[in-house]
Design an enzyme around this catalytic site. Sequence first.
Site, PDB file in Angstrom:
ATOM      1  N   GLY A  42      30.092   0.844  57.425  1.00 37.89           N
ATOM      2  CA  GLY A  42      31.553   0.986  57.360  1.00 37.89           C
ATOM      3  C   GLY A  42      32.146  -0.336  57.787  1.00 37.89           C
ATOM      4  N   HIS A  43      32.641  -1.111  56.835  1.00 35.87           N
ATOM      5  CA  HIS A  43      33.154  -2.454  57.117  1.00 35.87           C
ATOM      6  C   HIS A  43      34.666  -2.461  56.904  1.00 35.87           C
ATOM      7  CE1 HIS A  43      28.888  -3.993  55.913  1.00 35.87           C
ATOM      8  NE2 HIS A  43      28.892  -3.316  57.040  1.00 35.87           N
ATOM      9  N   GLN A  63      24.787  -2.887  59.066  1.00 33.76           N
ATOM     10  CA  GLN A  63      24.200  -2.494  60.367  1.00 33.76           C
ATOM     11  C   GLN A  63      24.027  -3.720  61.264  1.00 33.76           C
ATOM     12  OE1 GLN A  63      22.427  -0.896  57.357  1.00 33.76           O
ATOM     13  NE2 GLN A  63      24.194   0.410  57.646  1.00 33.76           N
ATOM     14  N   LYS A  70      36.362  -9.722  68.696  1.00 30.18           N
ATOM     15  CA  LYS A  70      37.056  -8.789  69.582  1.00 30.18           C
ATOM     16  C   LYS A  70      37.214  -9.309  71.012  1.00 30.18           C
ATOM     17  CE  LYS A  70      37.050  -4.431  68.107  1.00 30.18           C
ATOM     18  NZ  LYS A  70      36.744  -3.106  67.549  1.00 30.18           N
ATOM     19  N   ASP A 125      28.715  -2.619  63.581  1.00 28.43           N
ATOM     20  CA  ASP A 125      30.159  -2.603  63.857  1.00 28.43           C
ATOM     21  C   ASP A 125      30.635  -3.807  64.657  1.00 28.43           C
ATOM     22  OD1 ASP A 125      30.175  -0.122  62.587  1.00 28.43           O
ATOM     23  OD2 ASP A 125      29.764   0.928  64.466  1.00 28.43           O
ATOM     24  N   GLY A 142      32.085  -6.307  63.476  1.00 28.22           N
ATOM     25  CA  GLY A 142      33.268  -6.915  62.849  1.00 28.22           C
ATOM     26  C   GLY A 142      32.879  -7.761  61.644  1.00 28.22           C
ATOM     27  N   LYS A 143      31.733  -7.404  61.038  1.00 27.92           N
ATOM     28  CA  LYS A 143      31.215  -8.180  59.899  1.00 27.92           C
ATOM     29  C   LYS A 143      32.221  -8.220  58.746  1.00 27.92           C
ATOM     30  CE  LYS A 143      27.630  -5.406  59.773  1.00 27.92           C
ATOM     31  NZ  LYS A 143      27.830  -4.622  61.015  1.00 27.92           N
ATOM     32  N   GLY A 144      32.822  -7.056  58.458  1.00 20.13           N
ATOM     33  CA  GLY A 144      33.760  -6.968  57.331  1.00 20.13           C
ATOM     34  C   GLY A 144      34.916  -7.931  57.481  1.00 20.13           C
ATOM     35  N   ARG A 172       6.764   5.624  47.308  1.00 20.40           N
ATOM     36  CA  ARG A 172       6.602   5.383  45.862  1.00 20.40           C
ATOM     37  C   ARG A 172       7.010   6.584  45.010  1.00 20.40           C
ATOM     38  NH1 ARG A 172       0.744   3.203  47.258  1.00 20.40           N
ATOM     39  NH2 ARG A 172       0.945   5.142  48.420  1.00 20.40           N
ATOM     40  N   ARG A 199      32.442   5.599  69.404  1.00 26.79           N
ATOM     41  CA  ARG A 199      31.366   4.651  69.685  1.00 26.79           C
ATOM     42  C   ARG A 199      31.166   4.546  71.191  1.00 26.79           C
ATOM     43  NH1 ARG A 199      33.982   0.163  65.688  1.00 26.79           N
ATOM     44  NH2 ARG A 199      33.265   1.015  63.718  1.00 26.79           N
ATOM     45  N   SER A 236      36.749 -14.342  66.818  1.00 23.16           N
ATOM     46  CA  SER A 236      37.740 -13.470  66.196  1.00 23.16           C
ATOM     47  C   SER A 236      38.647 -12.914  67.289  1.00 23.16           C
ATOM     48  CB  SER A 236      37.030 -12.344  65.445  1.00 23.16           C
ATOM     49  OG  SER A 236      37.975 -11.428  64.963  1.00 23.16           O
ATOM     50  N   THR A 237      39.948 -13.091  67.083  1.00 25.80           N
ATOM     51  CA  THR A 237      40.914 -12.720  68.127  1.00 25.80           C
ATOM     52  C   THR A 237      41.808 -11.550  67.717  1.00 25.80           C
ATOM     53  OG1 THR A 237      42.446 -14.378  67.280  1.00 25.80           O
ATOM     54  CG2 THR A 237      40.971 -15.086  69.045  1.00 25.80           C
ATOM     55  N   GLY A 238      41.443 -10.891  66.631  1.00 32.01           N
ATOM     56  CA  GLY A 238      42.212  -9.739  66.181  1.00 32.01           C
ATOM     57  C   GLY A 238      41.668  -9.260  64.853  1.00 32.01           C
TER      58      GLY A 238
HETATM   59  P1  GDP Z   1      31.518  -3.908  60.767  1.00 36.41           P
HETATM   60  O1  GDP Z   1      30.801  -2.666  60.439  1.00 36.41           O
HETATM   61  O2  GDP Z   1      30.659  -4.913  61.461  1.00 36.41           O
HETATM   62  O3  GDP Z   1      32.231  -4.524  59.586  1.00 36.41           O
HETATM   63  O4  GDP Z   1      32.637  -3.517  61.817  1.00 36.41           O
HETATM   64  P2  GDP Z   1      33.621  -2.234  61.728  1.00 36.41           P
HETATM   65  O5  GDP Z   1      34.626  -2.498  60.691  1.00 36.41           O
HETATM   66  O6  GDP Z   1      32.839  -0.992  61.641  1.00 36.41           O
HETATM   67  O7  GDP Z   1      34.259  -2.262  63.175  1.00 36.41           O
HETATM   68  C1  GDP Z   1      34.969  -3.349  63.654  1.00 36.41           C
HETATM   69  C2  GDP Z   1      36.380  -2.893  64.027  1.00 36.41           C
HETATM   70  O8  GDP Z   1      37.028  -3.883  64.809  1.00 36.41           O
HETATM   71  C3  GDP Z   1      37.289  -2.699  62.826  1.00 36.41           C
HETATM   72  O9  GDP Z   1      38.203  -1.686  63.130  1.00 36.41           O
HETATM   73  C4  GDP Z   1      38.003  -4.038  62.694  1.00 36.41           C
HETATM   74  O10 GDP Z   1      39.288  -3.925  62.074  1.00 36.41           O
HETATM   75  C5  GDP Z   1      38.162  -4.422  64.155  1.00 36.41           C
HETATM   76  N1  GDP Z   1      38.094  -5.857  64.426  1.00 36.41           N
HETATM   77  C6  GDP Z   1      37.335  -6.817  63.844  1.00 36.41           C
HETATM   78  N2  GDP Z   1      37.493  -7.993  64.489  1.00 36.41           N
HETATM   79  C7  GDP Z   1      38.371  -7.769  65.497  1.00 36.41           C
HETATM   80  C8  GDP Z   1      38.905  -8.570  66.552  1.00 36.41           C
HETATM   81  O11 GDP Z   1      38.592  -9.742  66.700  1.00 36.41           O
HETATM   82  N3  GDP Z   1      39.767  -7.961  67.425  1.00 36.41           N
HETATM   83  C9  GDP Z   1      40.112  -6.652  67.316  1.00 36.41           C
HETATM   84  N4  GDP Z   1      40.945  -6.149  68.219  1.00 36.41           N
HETATM   85  N5  GDP Z   1      39.628  -5.868  66.340  1.00 36.41           N
HETATM   86  C10 GDP Z   1      38.758  -6.415  65.459  1.00 36.41           C
HETATM   87  P1  IMO Z   2      27.808  -1.106  59.888  1.00 38.35           P
HETATM   88  O1  IMO Z   2      27.328  -1.836  58.666  1.00 38.35           O
HETATM   89  C1  IMO Z   2      26.798   1.334  63.354  1.00 38.35           C
HETATM   90  C2  IMO Z   2      23.381   4.033  62.939  1.00 38.35           C
HETATM   91  C3  IMO Z   2      23.703   5.510  62.968  1.00 38.35           C
HETATM   92  C4  IMO Z   2      22.424   6.026  63.635  1.00 38.35           C
HETATM   93  C5  IMO Z   2      21.347   5.135  63.027  1.00 38.35           C
HETATM   94  C6  IMO Z   2      20.596   5.758  61.863  1.00 38.35           C
HETATM   95  O2  IMO Z   2      29.161  -0.520  59.776  1.00 38.35           O
HETATM   96  O3  IMO Z   2      27.607  -1.948  61.088  1.00 38.35           O
HETATM   97  P2  IMO Z   2      21.304   6.209  59.341  1.00 38.35           P
HETATM   98  O4  IMO Z   2      22.367   7.083  58.759  1.00 38.35           O
HETATM   99  O5  IMO Z   2      21.409   4.782  58.960  1.00 38.35           O
HETATM  100  O6  IMO Z   2      19.924   6.755  59.084  1.00 38.35           O
HETATM  101  O7  IMO Z   2      21.521   6.318  60.942  1.00 38.35           O
HETATM  102  O8  IMO Z   2      22.006   3.961  62.592  1.00 38.35           O
HETATM  103  N1  IMO Z   2      24.139   3.267  61.923  1.00 38.35           N
HETATM  104  C7  IMO Z   2      25.161   2.472  62.210  1.00 38.35           C
HETATM  105  N2  IMO Z   2      25.789   2.230  63.390  1.00 38.35           N
HETATM  106  N3  IMO Z   2      27.188   0.687  62.236  1.00 38.35           N
HETATM  107  C8  IMO Z   2      26.556   0.896  61.063  1.00 38.35           C
HETATM  108  O9  IMO Z   2      26.825   0.167  59.961  1.00 38.35           O
HETATM  109  C9  IMO Z   2      25.525   1.856  61.007  1.00 38.35           C
HETATM  110  N4  IMO Z   2      24.730   2.313  60.019  1.00 38.35           N
HETATM  111  C10 IMO Z   2      23.881   3.168  60.596  1.00 38.35           C
HETATM  112  O10 IMO Z   2      24.850   5.768  63.735  1.00 38.35           O
HETATM  113  O11 IMO Z   2      22.471   5.775  65.007  1.00 38.35           O
HETATM  114 MG    MG Z   3      30.927  -0.630  60.766  1.00 37.95          MG
END
Ligand code: GDP
Ligand code: IMO
Ligand code: MG
Length: 427
Positions: free
Chosen positions: A41-42, A225, A332, A14, A16-18, A144, A306, A412-414
């Site tokens: 979840g991106h 992840q 962020k 999480d 902010g990869k997406g 396997r 989180r 990233s600033t938003g």
């Molecule tokens: P990912 O799994 O790495 O793609 O990240 P997530 O999408 O799960 O979580 C990142 C959250 O932060 C999302 O709600 C994004 O919209 C938000 N986000 C990403 N970059 C920024 C940033 O620079 N600033 C703020 N305020 N939010 C951000």
């Molecule tokens: P993104 O790609 C944050 C965490 C779960 C749990 C552990 C194992 O959005 O960054 P699993 O269901 O994979 O066997 O759970 O890994 N986890 C994540 N935490 N972001 C994710 O993906 C995650 N994918 C799995 O919360 O702690």
């Molecule tokens: Mg995520």
Amino acid sequence: MTKTISLLGLQWGDEGKGKVVDHLAKDLDAAIRYQGGHNAGHTLIVDGKKIVFHLLPSAICHDDIHCYIGRGVVVSLDALFEEIEEAQEVIGNIEDRLTISSACSLIQPYHVKLDQLREGSKKLTKIGTTGRGIGTAYEDRVGRRSIRVADLYNENKLKGRLEEALDFYNSIFIHSFNSEEIDLNELFEKNLKQAEKLKPYVGNVIQEVRDLKEADKKILFEGAQGALLDVSLGTYPYVTSSNSSVGGIASGIGISPTNIDFSLGIAKAYTTRVGEGPFPTELFDDMGTYLAEKGGEVGATTGRPRRCGWLDAFLLSHTVQLNGIDGLCITKIDVLDGLETIKICTDYSSDLSKAEILETLTLEGIEPIYTEFKGWEEPTAGKQSFEELNDMAKEFILNIEDLCKVPVIMISTGPKREDTIIREYPL
Ligand code: GDP
Ligand code: IMO
Ligand code: MG
């Protein structure tokens, strides 16, 4: 010149990869997911609308990019079709731009059921999984026993494999969990139906990626992840079940590790974690609640809150090295706007040596040591150039560079695509 770029999370996911993928996508020809599944979840904000990708590469949002799901991904067909349907409502038909490797292992309903039963059991160690059957599907892969995408098109083999699987799983459901069994015929019919629907997407990812490379196309390897959740290198056992570090790219696609021209690491300006497991800089006070609220720190897949804490540069400098990171993107930073003091963990106090701590990452018996930074009043939110940042925010970034010994090339600033500072463009 950079032709292939890997994009990896360097914390517990999480980061902010997406959003960063979405920013870079205009200059890409192809994007490939290579590990994990729909546990990811991106989040992207496109034209003010929020879209969350789980199994599909986030770059699918751009209609001139071909997206791939490599062999290292575990695929739930239920989740895939649901996500394709949802995505198509927003971005139009994607059938011609999505290829799924016929070597991917499938997540079957028995994987989901066992994951959830185990997580719900009082007798077993709770990992806090996403309950999507990710770990159980990977268990079958290394055991396997997996049913792979290609097996869907050989009815006898498919039935035999399902029968074998259900013999094993149903006995666990009944005897270990006192739960109901799964019906073989129903599952077989469901697989056959889904196989038909999947056909247009199935392809040979190894060859297609070779062709793309031959044609000098720009390719993104999109990590899910984060490095600290890597099954081999992370905070075991509180990890996911795939290689979410750079090592997963070669085996999860079918390319040589020497094929990565640039490694972009993504890290938040603070730290978050979902699920169980150690988190040395976790904040249990008002500051933790503040970061969670201001950062909107709610799981994009499960909706769980989180856990939040300060940036851990002790661990970040380690994951930078583990992954051969060429440049960092700090996300962020705007969430820290307005704080009086900001802390970064720069070391741990422990009876163990640094080498011992990093070898196992059990992170027991350690205390974080912090360096304090003066916060800033003037917002960084929405800024698009480094020069526009206030001096304290600049210093914060420069300190991260020093601590991690790698340039911070993006900030990233938003959440929006354009809320991005580029100091050195990685493509
Ligand atoms: P990912 O799994 O790495 O793609 O990240 P997530 O999408 O799960 O979580 C990142 C959250 O932060 C999302 O709600 C994004 O919209 C938000 N986000 C990403 N970059 C920024 C940033 O620079 N600033 C703020 N305020 N939010 C951000
Ligand atoms: P993104 O790609 C944050 C965490 C779960 C749990 C552990 C194992 O959005 O960054 P699993 O269901 O994979 O066997 O759970 O890994 N986890 C994540 N935490 N972001 C994710 O993906 C995650 N994918 C799995 O919360 O702690
Ligand atoms: Mg995520």
